[in-house]
Design a protein around this motif. Sequence first.
Motif, mmCIF file in Angstrom:
data_model
loop_
_atom_site.group_PDB
_atom_site.id
_atom_site.type_symbol
_atom_site.label_atom_id
_atom_site.label_comp_id
_atom_site.label_asym_id
_atom_site.label_seq_id
_atom_site.Cartn_x
_atom_site.Cartn_y
_atom_site.Cartn_z
ATOM 1 N N PRO A 1 9.180 80.751 -6.439
ATOM 2 C CA PRO A 1 8.267 80.936 -7.305
ATOM 3 C C PRO A 1 8.194 82.463 -8.064
ATOM 4 O O PRO A 1 8.416 82.218 -9.329
ATOM 5 C CB PRO A 1 6.918 80.171 -6.371
ATOM 6 C CG PRO A 1 7.212 79.146 -5.392
ATOM 7 C CD PRO A 1 8.317 80.215 -5.182
ATOM 8 N N THR A 2 8.337 83.633 -7.031
ATOM 9 C CA THR A 2 8.955 84.581 -7.035
ATOM 10 C C THR A 2 10.011 85.158 -8.580
ATOM 11 O O THR A 2 9.841 86.141 -8.956
ATOM 12 C CB THR A 2 8.330 85.827 -6.264
ATOM 13 O OG1 THR A 2 7.058 85.488 -5.827
ATOM 14 C CG2 THR A 2 7.872 87.031 -6.882
ATOM 15 N N TRP A 3 10.836 84.344 -7.962
ATOM 16 C CA TRP A 3 12.012 84.778 -8.234
ATOM 17 C C TRP A 3 11.945 83.688 -10.330
ATOM 18 O O TRP A 3 12.695 84.044 -10.505
ATOM 19 C CB TRP A 3 12.847 83.678 -7.582
ATOM 20 C CG TRP A 3 14.963 84.044 -7.739
ATOM 21 C CD1 TRP A 3 15.329 84.837 -8.176
ATOM 22 C CD2 TRP A 3 15.124 82.883 -8.585
ATOM 23 N NE1 TRP A 3 16.115 85.127 -8.633
ATOM 24 C CE2 TRP A 3 16.329 84.022 -9.340
ATOM 25 C CE3 TRP A 3 14.922 82.269 -8.916
ATOM 26 C CZ2 TRP A 3 17.448 83.392 -9.612
ATOM 27 C CZ3 TRP A 3 16.048 81.671 -9.977
ATOM 28 C CH2 TRP A 3 17.017 81.817 -10.424
ATOM 29 N N SER B 1 18.386 90.480 -1.259
ATOM 30 C CA SER B 1 18.194 91.607 -2.438
ATOM 31 C C SER B 1 19.650 90.979 -3.713
ATOM 32 O O SER B 1 19.045 91.797 -4.849
ATOM 33 C CB SER B 1 19.137 92.992 -1.493
ATOM 34 O OG SER B 1 17.870 92.946 -0.910
ATOM 35 N N ALA B 2 20.280 90.828 -3.232
ATOM 36 C CA ALA B 2 21.163 90.370 -4.274
ATOM 37 C C ALA B 2 20.422 88.835 -5.225
ATOM 38 O O ALA B 2 20.857 89.454 -6.351
ATOM 39 C CB ALA B 2 22.485 89.986 -3.376
ATOM 40 N N LEU B 3 19.384 88.612 -5.154
ATOM 41 C CA LEU B 3 19.285 87.780 -5.648
ATOM 42 C C LEU B 3 18.411 88.256 -7.694
ATOM 43 O O LEU B 3 17.987 87.960 -7.905
ATOM 44 C CB LEU B 3 17.689 87.229 -5.449
ATOM 45 C CG LEU B 3 18.528 86.080 -3.947
ATOM 46 C CD1 LEU B 3 16.713 85.756 -3.361
ATOM 47 C CD2 LEU B 3 19.102 84.937 -4.680
ATOM 48 N N ARG B 4 18.418 89.533 -7.399
ATOM 49 C CA ARG B 4 17.859 90.066 -8.484
ATOM 50 C C ARG B 4 18.763 90.117 -9.662
ATOM 51 O O ARG B 4 18.481 89.451 -10.372
ATOM 52 C CB ARG B 4 17.418 91.475 -8.498
ATOM 53 C CG ARG B 4 16.079 92.155 -7.178
ATOM 54 C CD ARG B 4 15.892 93.831 -7.729
ATOM 55 N NE ARG B 4 15.715 93.587 -9.272
ATOM 56 C CZ ARG B 4 15.397 94.849 -9.236
ATOM 57 N NH1 ARG B 4 15.357 96.322 -8.766
ATOM 58 N NH2 ARG B 4 14.972 95.311 -10.619
ATOM 59 N N GLN B 5 20.313 89.956 -9.589
ATOM 60 C CA GLN B 5 21.035 90.440 -10.077
ATOM 61 C C GLN B 5 21.362 88.708 -11.151
ATOM 62 O O GLN B 5 21.446 88.210 -12.093
ATOM 63 C CB GLN B 5 22.788 90.084 -9.363
ATOM 64 C CG GLN B 5 22.781 92.096 -9.708
ATOM 65 C CD GLN B 5 22.059 92.917 -8.500
ATOM 66 O OE1 GLN B 5 21.671 92.213 -7.239
ATOM 67 N NE2 GLN B 5 21.324 93.376 -8.689
ATOM 68 N N PRO B 6 21.216 87.714 -10.010
ATOM 69 C CA PRO B 6 21.451 86.488 -10.440
ATOM 70 C C PRO B 6 20.262 86.123 -11.325
ATOM 71 O O PRO B 6 20.281 85.293 -12.445
ATOM 72 C CB PRO B 6 21.553 85.404 -8.884
ATOM 73 C CG PRO B 6 22.438 85.720 -7.800
ATOM 74 C CD PRO B 6 21.801 87.506 -8.903
ATOM 75 N N ALA B 7 19.142 86.612 -11.226
ATOM 76 C CA ALA B 7 17.829 86.605 -11.576
ATOM 77 C C ALA B 7 17.887 87.312 -13.218
ATOM 78 O O ALA B 7 17.440 86.837 -14.190
ATOM 79 C CB ALA B 7 16.445 87.237 -10.942
ATOM 80 N N ALA C 1 19.151 86.252 -19.245
ATOM 81 C CA ALA C 1 19.500 85.930 -20.194
ATOM 82 C C ALA C 1 20.123 84.849 -20.863
ATOM 83 O O ALA C 1 19.244 84.646 -22.112
ATOM 84 C CB ALA C 1 20.937 87.132 -19.703
ATOM 85 N N TYR C 2 20.397 83.778 -19.757
ATOM 86 C CA TYR C 2 21.229 82.627 -20.181
ATOM 87 C C TYR C 2 19.865 81.495 -21.376
ATOM 88 O O TYR C 2 19.736 81.537 -22.140
ATOM 89 C CB TYR C 2 21.676 81.929 -19.415
ATOM 90 C CG TYR C 2 22.677 82.611 -19.445
ATOM 91 C CD1 TYR C 2 24.020 83.159 -19.819
ATOM 92 C CD2 TYR C 2 23.093 82.875 -17.437
ATOM 93 C CE1 TYR C 2 25.012 83.720 -19.547
ATOM 94 C CE2 TYR C 2 24.491 83.458 -17.406
ATOM 95 C CZ TYR C 2 25.107 83.329 -17.897
ATOM 96 O OH TYR C 2 26.489 83.965 -18.192
#
Length: 573
Positions: free
Chosen positions: A344-346, A501-507, A512-513
């Motif tokens: 949910p936070t993501w 920590s890498a989940l910020r980039q896909p988010a 953007a999409y």
Amino acid sequence: MDGADEDMPLLHLHSQDVGSEYTRDGSVDINKQPALKHRTGNWSACFLILGVDFCENMAYYVIARNLVTFLTTVLHESKIDAARNVSAWVGACFLTPVVGAFLADTYWGRYWTIVVFLPVYITGMLILTVSASLPMFSASSEHGNAHRSVVYLGLYLAALGSGGMKPCTSSFGADQFDATDPGELAKKASFFSWSLFMLNASSLLSSTVLVWLQDNVGWGVGCAIPTVLMIISFPVFVAGSRVYRFRKPGCSPLKSLCQVLVAAVRKCHLELPENTSHLYEPSTSSSAAEGNHEIQHTNQFRFLDKAAIVLPPSDKTSTEAMSSWWLCRVTQVEELKMLLRMLPTWASYVIFNAVSGQMSSTYIEQGMAMDNLVGSFAIPPASLTVVAVVSVLVLVPIYEAMAVPLAKHLAGREDGGGLSQPQRIGIGLALSTATMAYAASLEMKRLAIVGDDDAAAPAAMSILWQTPGYFLHGVAEVFTGIGMSEFFYDQAPDGMKSLCSALRQPASAAGAYLNACIVGVVSVATTSGGAAGWIPDNLNEGHLDYFFWMMAALSLINLVMFVSSSTRYTRRW
């Protein structure tokens, strides 16, 4: 134990009884010995890590900010092809961190992942610098194809190197603070603040000085500066090995998650025992010596608990009963539950990025329909985005020097960053809503000024009225960016901190999409029947204010959903 407590994952920390001079979170030094507090970690190690992070971000932004111009003016690509190729490269930079995080968590650790991928990044930057500098790589008909191939080789080597750097630098920096020490815990919260500061400082320098050098002096010069800085940072980073604290990589996090899902499905027909102590959790004495964590059982997502049901000896599958694909530890199951609780936070961060996307698209288009003259100087509408970057650079020191101590005093907190993670994220989401509401109000005022006098003329309204909107966006980035960075690190299972920590980039990519999808839907829905739509080419004939109000409503819904999800396990934060 009440319902809220039952859904709250409890972490039991096992540490070596080695005295207060050593860290108690399982970290070791370069020689794989227990890390001494006074010789390793803390800010002495983080300065070196932040330096590498600054150089990496500068290299990324010097490419990203001006890549479309390079592709159209130097490689002579069409605008459509250039836009598509830029999107593909940015997407690669957002997706490769998942690969780098997987390698860091499973095999190499964060330090060695940086050491391996930083030379790859440097190689990519060197190729770009050479391709933009040497005459043999001109865009003439004779060497045009070779030039294009060399440029894209450099671009994607840089994207690959970025994938190993982005998820590891912030996580490795956070590793330098002992989570069991309240004093170091507060410093770790400050680390995420200064990491955001360095990110925006590198963005500002790349977007102004280096981009100006690319346009007016030469593309090679603009690329050479961050390349040289990265080459210098590499030996400096390695030289600090003796002051770093290290975390041992665990088993494959993705494999562990898959094992839980497979085991739960295989035993879906079984009934869960009433006494949860009957679920499988072997002795952790060996892992305790290594400083690992054991996670106690929670009652949320009960179906997954079936992965930890111990099959009776008489079962036909007894020969496979101890296989990891049949039987998983409770801690292993709880790690998957922790990731599910993060979703949910993501998702709220995805929507935050979609709303923030207006600041580099529709908000700039609004500025193009305003009076951009200040005296005799014409302000480029896109240049006002610098206000958001500068506001971050100014507010982070103020936040650390004034807001954090004040919040600690008012809340009676001596650990962490004064404000809790959900408080920081919630404030950022609220400010994001206020930003869109301000943009909508500004557009209503602009349309009222235009009236029916001249449907094609810019409004007699100064573009400087957009400055408060950019400032609000910068403040929102401070609170949400810092809160999310700390959230994805702290709330992740021990063996998945780089991956989370890498989940910020896909988010960011998903945001953007999502933004592109929303704009597309609005365009189709509002132009039916030959109507001009909300966002026509001539904004004076449309209703961009309706679009901004819609994004403000979406941001408000996002805030309400975040508050609702976070309060369900407030004690966990």
